[in-house]
Structure formats: C-alpha cells, structure tokens
Design a protein around this motif. Structure first.
Motif, PDB file in Angstrom:
ATOM      1  N   LEU A 157       0.823  -1.204   0.000  1.00 42.36           N
ATOM      2  CA  LEU A 157       0.000   0.000   0.000  1.00 42.36           C
ATOM      3  C   LEU A 157       0.861   1.259   0.000  1.00 42.36           C
ATOM      4  CD1 LEU A 157      -2.703  -1.216   2.524  1.00 42.36           C
ATOM      5  CD2 LEU A 157      -3.108  -0.671   0.120  1.00 42.36           C
ATOM      6  N   VAL A 158       1.974   1.241   0.728  1.00 44.21           N
ATOM      7  CA  VAL A 158       2.865   2.405   0.779  1.00 44.21           C
ATOM      8  C   VAL A 158       3.494   2.658  -0.590  1.00 44.21           C
ATOM      9  CG1 VAL A 158       5.025   3.303   1.736  1.00 44.21           C
ATOM     10  CG2 VAL A 158       3.335   2.236   3.244  1.00 44.21           C
ATOM     11  N   THR A 159       3.943   1.603  -1.266  1.00 46.12           N
ATOM     12  CA  THR A 159       4.545   1.793  -2.592  1.00 46.12           C
ATOM     13  C   THR A 159       3.520   2.327  -3.582  1.00 46.12           C
ATOM     14  OG1 THR A 159       4.140  -0.556  -3.129  1.00 46.12           O
ATOM     15  CG2 THR A 159       6.312   0.029  -2.274  1.00 46.12           C
ATOM     16  N   ARG A 160       2.285   1.883  -3.481  1.00 48.16           N
ATOM     17  CA  ARG A 160       1.236   2.398  -4.374  1.00 48.16           C
ATOM     18  C   ARG A 160       0.946   3.864  -4.072  1.00 48.16           C
ATOM     19  NH1 ARG A 160      -3.930  -1.396  -4.422  1.00 48.16           N
ATOM     20  NH2 ARG A 160      -4.583   0.291  -5.796  1.00 48.16           N
TER      21      ARG A 160
ATOM     22  N   LEU B   3       2.987   6.111  -2.760  1.00 48.26           N
ATOM     23  CA  LEU B   3       4.119   6.998  -3.037  1.00 48.26           C
ATOM     24  C   LEU B   3       4.694   6.824  -4.437  1.00 48.26           C
ATOM     25  CD1 LEU B   3       5.980   6.684   0.395  1.00 48.26           C
ATOM     26  CD2 LEU B   3       4.292   8.403  -0.307  1.00 48.26           C
ATOM     27  N   GLY B   4       4.215   5.839  -5.175  1.00 51.81           N
ATOM     28  CA  GLY B   4       4.712   5.629  -6.527  1.00 51.81           C
ATOM     29  C   GLY B   4       6.130   5.105  -6.571  1.00 51.81           C
ATOM     30  N   MET B   5       6.515   4.321  -5.579  1.00 53.41           N
ATOM     31  CA  MET B   5       7.868   3.778  -5.513  1.00 53.41           C
ATOM     32  C   MET B   5       7.850   2.270  -5.746  1.00 53.41           C
ATOM     33  SD  MET B   5       9.300   6.635  -5.091  1.00 53.41           S
ATOM     34  CE  MET B   5      11.035   6.272  -4.797  1.00 53.41           C
ATOM     35  N   ASP B   6       9.057   1.675  -5.860  1.00 58.92           N
ATOM     36  CA  ASP B   6       9.157   0.241  -6.151  1.00 58.92           C
ATOM     37  C   ASP B   6       9.127  -0.618  -4.906  1.00 58.92           C
ATOM     38  OD1 ASP B   6       9.434   0.760  -8.894  1.00 58.92           O
ATOM     39  OD2 ASP B   6      11.597   1.058  -8.682  1.00 58.92           O
ATOM     40  N   VAL B   7       9.714  -0.125  -3.820  1.00 64.28           N
ATOM     41  CA  VAL B   7       9.844  -0.949  -2.621  1.00 64.28           C
ATOM     42  C   VAL B   7       9.761  -0.054  -1.386  1.00 64.28           C
ATOM     43  CG1 VAL B   7      12.371  -0.787  -2.684  1.00 64.28           C
ATOM     44  CG2 VAL B   7      11.292  -2.676  -1.460  1.00 64.28           C
ATOM     45  N   ALA B   8       9.160  -0.583  -0.326  1.00 61.82           N
ATOM     46  CA  ALA B   8       9.044   0.142   0.945  1.00 61.82           C
ATOM     47  C   ALA B   8       9.495  -0.759   2.075  1.00 61.82           C
ATOM     48  CB  ALA B   8       7.601   0.595   1.180  1.00 61.82           C
ATOM     49  N   THR B   9      10.048  -0.163   3.111  1.00 65.30           N
ATOM     50  CA  THR B   9      10.481  -0.939   4.276  1.00 65.30           C
ATOM     51  C   THR B   9       9.289  -1.242   5.179  1.00 65.30           C
ATOM     52  OG1 THR B   9      10.922   0.969   5.689  1.00 65.30           O
ATOM     53  CG2 THR B   9      12.686   0.267   4.211  1.00 65.30           C
ATOM     54  N   ALA B  10       9.564  -2.051   6.197  1.00 62.85           N
ATOM     55  CA  ALA B  10       8.511  -2.440   7.143  1.00 62.85           C
ATOM     56  C   ALA B  10       8.250  -1.357   8.177  1.00 62.85           C
ATOM     57  CB  ALA B  10       8.898  -3.741   7.840  1.00 62.85           C
ATOM     58  N   SER B  11       8.604  -0.130   7.863  1.00 58.41           N
ATOM     59  CA  SER B  11       8.347   1.085   8.655  1.00 58.41           C
ATOM     60  C   SER B  11       9.511   1.409   9.590  1.00 58.41           C
ATOM     61  CB  SER B  11       7.050   1.014   9.466  1.00 58.41           C
ATOM     62  OG  SER B  11       7.230   0.341  10.698  1.00 58.41           O
TER      63      SER B  11
ATOM     64  N   VAL C  21      11.689  11.357  -7.982  1.00 59.74           N
ATOM     65  CA  VAL C  21      12.248  11.178  -6.642  1.00 59.74           C
ATOM     66  C   VAL C  21      12.863   9.781  -6.524  1.00 59.74           C
ATOM     67  CG1 VAL C  21      11.704  11.061  -4.191  1.00 59.74           C
ATOM     68  CG2 VAL C  21      10.655  12.826  -5.614  1.00 59.74           C
ATOM     69  N   ASP C  22      14.047   9.698  -5.929  1.00 57.06           N
ATOM     70  CA  ASP C  22      14.741   8.419  -5.751  1.00 57.06           C
ATOM     71  C   ASP C  22      14.348   7.723  -4.454  1.00 57.06           C
ATOM     72  OD1 ASP C  22      16.506   8.675  -8.119  1.00 57.06           O
ATOM     73  OD2 ASP C  22      17.353  10.359  -6.990  1.00 57.06           O
ATOM     74  N   ILE C  23      14.227   8.500  -3.380  1.00 58.18           N
ATOM     75  CA  ILE C  23      13.886   7.966  -2.064  1.00 58.18           C
ATOM     76  C   ILE C  23      12.815   8.870  -1.458  1.00 58.18           C
ATOM     77  CG2 ILE C  23      14.747   7.261   0.200  1.00 58.18           C
ATOM     78  CD1 ILE C  23      17.576   7.291  -1.006  1.00 58.18           C
ATOM     79  N   VAL C  24      11.817   8.272  -0.831  1.00 52.37           N
ATOM     80  CA  VAL C  24      10.759   9.037  -0.172  1.00 52.37           C
ATOM     81  C   VAL C  24      10.735   8.668   1.309  1.00 52.37           C
ATOM     82  CG1 VAL C  24       8.330   9.684  -0.157  1.00 52.37           C
ATOM     83  CG2 VAL C  24       9.394   8.930  -2.281  1.00 52.37           C
ATOM     84  N   ALA C  25      10.699   9.667   2.162  1.00 53.77           N
ATOM     85  CA  ALA C  25      10.628   9.438   3.605  1.00 53.77           C
ATOM     86  C   ALA C  25       9.611  10.408   4.197  1.00 53.77           C
ATOM     87  CB  ALA C  25      11.994   9.638   4.258  1.00 53.77           C
ATOM     88  N   GLY C  26       8.749   9.901   5.028  1.00 50.90           N
ATOM     89  CA  GLY C  26       7.751  10.789   5.625  1.00 50.90           C
ATOM     90  C   GLY C  26       7.083  10.153   6.814  1.00 50.90           C
ATOM     91  N   ASP C  27       6.149  10.882   7.390  1.00 50.15           N
ATOM     92  CA  ASP C  27       5.436  10.402   8.566  1.00 50.15           C
ATOM     93  C   ASP C  27       4.038   9.944   8.181  1.00 50.15           C
ATOM     94  OD1 ASP C  27       4.178  10.244  11.279  1.00 50.15           O
ATOM     95  OD2 ASP C  27       6.113  11.088  11.857  1.00 50.15           O
ATOM     96  N   GLY C  28       3.656   8.771   8.667  1.00 45.04           N
ATOM     97  CA  GLY C  28       2.350   8.206   8.346  1.00 45.04           C
ATOM     98  C   GLY C  28       1.332   8.370   9.460  1.00 45.04           C
TER      99      GLY C  28
ATOM    100  N   LEU D  97       7.655   6.265   7.278  1.00 43.29           N
ATOM    101  CA  LEU D  97       7.526   5.605   5.987  1.00 43.29           C
ATOM    102  C   LEU D  97       8.804   5.865   5.190  1.00 43.29           C
ATOM    103  CD1 LEU D  97       3.869   6.629   5.021  1.00 43.29           C
ATOM    104  CD2 LEU D  97       4.637   4.676   6.368  1.00 43.29           C
ATOM    105  N   LEU D  98       9.356   4.819   4.599  1.00 47.33           N
ATOM    106  CA  LEU D  98      10.581   4.942   3.817  1.00 47.33           C
ATOM    107  C   LEU D  98      10.487   4.013   2.615  1.00 47.33           C
ATOM    108  CD1 LEU D  98      13.409   6.169   3.553  1.00 47.33           C
ATOM    109  CD2 LEU D  98      14.279   4.308   4.985  1.00 47.33           C
ATOM    110  N   ALA D  99      10.611   4.582   1.426  1.00 43.41           N
ATOM    111  CA  ALA D  99      10.478   3.808   0.195  1.00 43.41           C
ATOM    112  C   ALA D  99      11.474   4.331  -0.829  1.00 43.41           C
ATOM    113  CB  ALA D  99       9.055   3.902  -0.348  1.00 43.41           C
ATOM    114  N   SER D 100      11.797   3.496  -1.822  1.00 46.09           N
ATOM    115  CA  SER D 100      12.751   3.905  -2.843  1.00 46.09           C
ATOM    116  C   SER D 100      12.491   3.168  -4.139  1.00 46.09           C
ATOM    117  CB  SER D 100      14.191   3.636  -2.379  1.00 46.09           C
ATOM    118  OG  SER D 100      14.512   2.255  -2.501  1.00 46.09           O
ATOM    119  N   THR D 101      13.244   3.544  -5.165  1.00 45.44           N
ATOM    120  CA  THR D 101      13.233   2.778  -6.405  1.00 45.44           C
ATOM    121  C   THR D 101      14.091   1.536  -6.200  1.00 45.44           C
ATOM    122  OG1 THR D 101      15.162   3.976  -7.237  1.00 45.44           O
ATOM    123  CG2 THR D 101      12.991   4.893  -7.769  1.00 45.44           C
ATOM    124  N   LYS D 102      14.016   0.596  -7.129  1.00 44.44           N
ATOM    125  CA  LYS D 102      14.776  -0.649  -7.007  1.00 44.44           C
ATOM    126  C   LYS D 102      16.278  -0.396  -6.958  1.00 44.44           C
ATOM    127  CE  LYS D 102      11.498  -3.858  -9.154  1.00 44.44           C
ATOM    128  NZ  LYS D 102      11.265  -4.786 -10.301  1.00 44.44           N
ATOM    129  N   ALA D 103      16.724   0.680  -7.579  1.00 43.59           N
ATOM    130  CA  ALA D 103      18.156   0.958  -7.640  1.00 43.59           C
ATOM    131  C   ALA D 103      18.782   1.112  -6.260  1.00 43.59           C
ATOM    132  CB  ALA D 103      18.398   2.226  -8.466  1.00 43.59           C
TER     133      ALA D 103
END
Length: 445
Positions: free
Chosen positions: A121-124, A126-134, A257-264, A280-286
């Motif tokens: 849900l976080v990747t959707r 923020l439009g990113m490829d992968v997100a961490t477990a918070s 954006v390469d990396i997205v970080a914010g408060d949920g 919340l922390l997400a990034s592209t696959k790179a």
C-alpha cells in the motif's frame, strides 16, 4: 500469553551479585564518575492507594484542555483525521497487538502478511518500487534516507530544504554531526517554496531533501529539484508529514524522486498529544539494498504454498555492525499495521475523496480570510494548511480565542524569526463549516 511482574527479592539480588563477583548493586555503577551520581534519595511522593492515585491522575488531567472539546486549527506535522471504527477494532485483536517485526518469521505468517500488505500500500501511495517495514517516525526515516545517499554517492555533504519540518531538521543534524557529514540548508523564496536557484550553485551534494507539501503547506515542484540534483550526480529525496496529500497530488515516484521518507501519522493513528508517529521509507529498485530495516517478501514453500519471509534485513543484529545500514532495531509494527488497515478501509477512491475534502475546506478558510482582509503572504498552491499574517497585536486575540476553545493556528516566529506575526493554519475533515466560519468571525472581530 500474559506475564506477571515479579520483583527480585533481596535473596535473589544477593545470589546474582555473588555470581557476577560484586558485593553491592552500587558497585555495578563504579564506571560512572562520582560527580555524575545522585547520592540523595529520590524526591518521590508517598505511596498512594489505588483510589488516591486515580483521584490524583484526574486532578492532573483537569489541568489540561481535552483536545476533543477544542477546535484546533493546527497541523504542522501532526494531523487530526477521522478514523474508521473498523481500524481500532481490528488492531486490538491479539494476533496484531505487537510492536515488532517477528524474530521467528516462519511461525508469524499472519504478522508478516500484514507487513507485506502495508509495504504494498505504501509503494502504491508513493509511486515507488519498494518500501520498508516502517521506521520510528518521519524524522528518523528522512535521516536514514540521507545516510543512504551518502553511502551510495560517496559524498559527504547533503542539502536540506529550510521548509522541511523544523523538528526533522533537528534530527537530521543529530544524525549527521557525529558522522562528520556536512548539512547545508536550501533557503525558501517569496513564493513559500524552496529556492531552486540556491541548489543550482551548490557542489559536492550527495542528496537534496525537499518536503512537499512543505512546512508552510505549499506544494513543491519536486521534478525540478530532481532534474537539478541528478545533473549533479546526487539523489533526490522527497519528504512529507501529511500522507493524505498523496490522495490528490502527483506521487513522488512520478516526479523523479529516488527515495521518499515521511510520517504516516495521518493514516489512522490518533494525535495522542504528540505521538506515536510512523516512519515511511520507500525507494526505487536501484537503492533497495541500501534501505535500512526490514523488507518482507512473498515466496512459495516446498509444497508450493504461498508464504511470507524477511527477504532483506541488513541490520546490526544479523551482520557485522560496520556493514549494517541502520542502528534501528525495531520498526513501528503496530503503527504500520494500523496504517495498512486505515488505507485498506478507505480504498483508493475513498482516499482520493478524503484528500479532496481536506484541500477544499482549507481553501474555503483561505478564501474567507482574504475576503475579510487578512493577508496570505504566499500565493503558491497549498494542501490543507497555509500561512497567514495577522495584524499586529494578534497575540491578544489568540489568547481570547483560547478562552473560547479555539486554537487559531501555530505561531511561526519560534521556527522562522522573520515570520513573527505569521501563523500556520490547518483544516482537515474533522472541522465543520460552522467551525471555520466561527474562526473567521472571531479573528476579524
């Protein structure tokens, strides 16, 4: 399983001290300098009965203003939103009531699936490829994102917008200082946006962090910053404090954006007088392997059945400390589950509609204030909060409104001395048209 709290007896303590080879508990603290030790008894009140303690806590609570009785026009990183009743009910189930990612994932499939759904849900969103477990909160997530950029680019300087949340910038300096990483600030312009031209003349930058909507509620042009920093071989980091805004705005991933970080915190987590938040922390696959914390993935077992696993967890407890990507040992598991339940309850169309309501209500307040002659210093588009400049002496009006249970925004002079007399106002779906009209009437009386 519930466990009783059983304090150690004197005999227990004596036995443990004998095993470790010391005579008294005080000897365990000999490494602490004498000047730093408290030698006087703690100044604690006398013991109370259960009923006396309840009465004491009631008296303390009476000295504070219950937020539910006030009309609070403050956001600034912590936002009041309606929470569907389904969320606290589901979250209270014992299967979910843990604050941690499981250490034995093979027997925690339900929790892992919940985290996997959260990441999806976080990747959707923020439009990113992968997100961490918070992570702990938005500030630590943003600091970790900047450290990722330093490791990836091998550069030792980062740029941070002056319109990132002031508290987030404090945490960034706390992280970067001991690591010897230089932090330069990108100023803001007369339009209430981060000054792109200031970044253009900076060199040796590993990354630039820009918040959108920024601390003034203004929507930033993230794509322009991405173009500039990419030309300098650096990373573009987008941050945010109001996650609901992505229901209406273009997501960070579509803006380079390469990396997205914010408060949920906005995602179904009560304000609770300042906490907890949700990083919340997400990034592209790179940059996936640079992400700190944990990533939950899906696989199949020997029987072909679907299962969930910790796929990447580059932490100090799993590998050599010097190669770990983070010193954060635990994620906000319960808050992450909370956010996933909230997003699932709203759905895509509900999330978009909620964002539109927030935007429209704030614009209604802004228009009414302009009609009443109040100055709006920044003309740039905003989401659900914006800056106003009230006439000199407004502090008396502010206090008068407090007596009427109205909190008329956040004074900005504390964070931006040049904006003394300016206030940050926020409106969410929890405030009615009657509330808004009353505020306008009171501040212009």
């Amino acid at each position: 399983m519930k466990m009783r709290y059983l304090p150690h007896t004197q005999e227990d303590i004596k036995e443990m001290l004998e095993v470790i080879g010391v005579d008294t508990v005080d000897e365990l603290f000999e490494a602490i300098p004498e000047a730093c030790r408290n030698k006087e008894p703690l100044n604690l009140p006398k013991a109370m009965s259960e009923w006396e303690l309840n009465a004491h806590m009631d008296a303390l609570a009476a000295t504070m203003a219950p937020s539910s009785e006030y009309r609070v026009f403050i956001g600034a990183g912590s936002y009041n939103h309606h929470i569907p009743s389904s969320v606290p009910y589901l979250l209270s189930r014992q299967e979910f009531a843990t604050a941690y990612t499981p250490y034995q994932p093979e027997i925690s499939q339900g929790t892992l699936q919940g985290i996997y759904e959260f990441q999806t849900l976080v990747t959707r969103l923020l439009g990113m490829d992968v997100a961490t477990a918070s992570h702990y909160d938005g500030a630590t997530g943003l600091s970790e994102a900047l450290l990722m950029a330093v490791r990836k680019t091998k550069k030792n300087k980062v740029a941070v917008s002056a319109l990132c949340h002031p508290f987030h910038r404090d945490v960034i300096r706390t992280y970067m200082g001991p690591a010897g990483i230089e932090v330069v600030e990108v100023p803001y312009g007369k339009d209430g946006r981060t000054d792109l031209s200031a970044l253009e003349v900076m060199d040796g930058i590993a990354a630039v962090a820009v918040q959108s909507p920024n601390f003034f509620g203004v929507v930033e042009d993230l794509q322009s910053f991405a173009d500039v920093i990419h030309a300098k071989k650096g990373l573009m980091i987008g941050s945010f404090t109001e996650a609901i805004s992505w229901g209406l705005l273009k997501d960070p991933g579509s803006q380079g954006v390469d990396i997205v970080a914010g408060d949920g915190q906005s995602l179904g987590i009560p304000k609770s007088f300042g906490g907890p938040g949700l990083g919340l922390l997400a990034s592209t696959k790179a940059y996936m392997r640079q992400l700190p914390g944990r990533l939950v993935g899906t696989t199949t077992d020997l029987d072909g059945k679907r299962g969930f696993v910790l796929t990447l967890a580059a932490r100090e407890q799993h590998i050599r400390r010097e190669k770990a990507t983070s010193n954060i040992c635990s994620n906000n598991g319960l808050c992450a589950m909370n956010a996933a339940m909230y997003m699932a309850s709203l759905g895509g169309s509900g999330f978009k509609r909620l964002a539109q309501i927030n935007h429209n209500k704030a614009e209604y307040l802004k228009r009414k204030l302009v009609e009443a002659g109040v100055e709006i210093p920044f003309a740039s588009p905003t989401f659900n909060e914006f800056v106003v400049k009230f006439p000199d002496g407004f502090d008396k009006t502010y206090d008068r409104l407090l007596s009427k249970m109205i909190v008329a925004g956040l004074p900005l002079g504390r964070f931006y001395p040049e904006l003394e007399g300016h206030y940050l106002l926020c409106v969410t779906e929890t405030l009615s048209k009657i509330d808004i009209d009353q505020l306008v009437k009171e501040v212009t009386a």
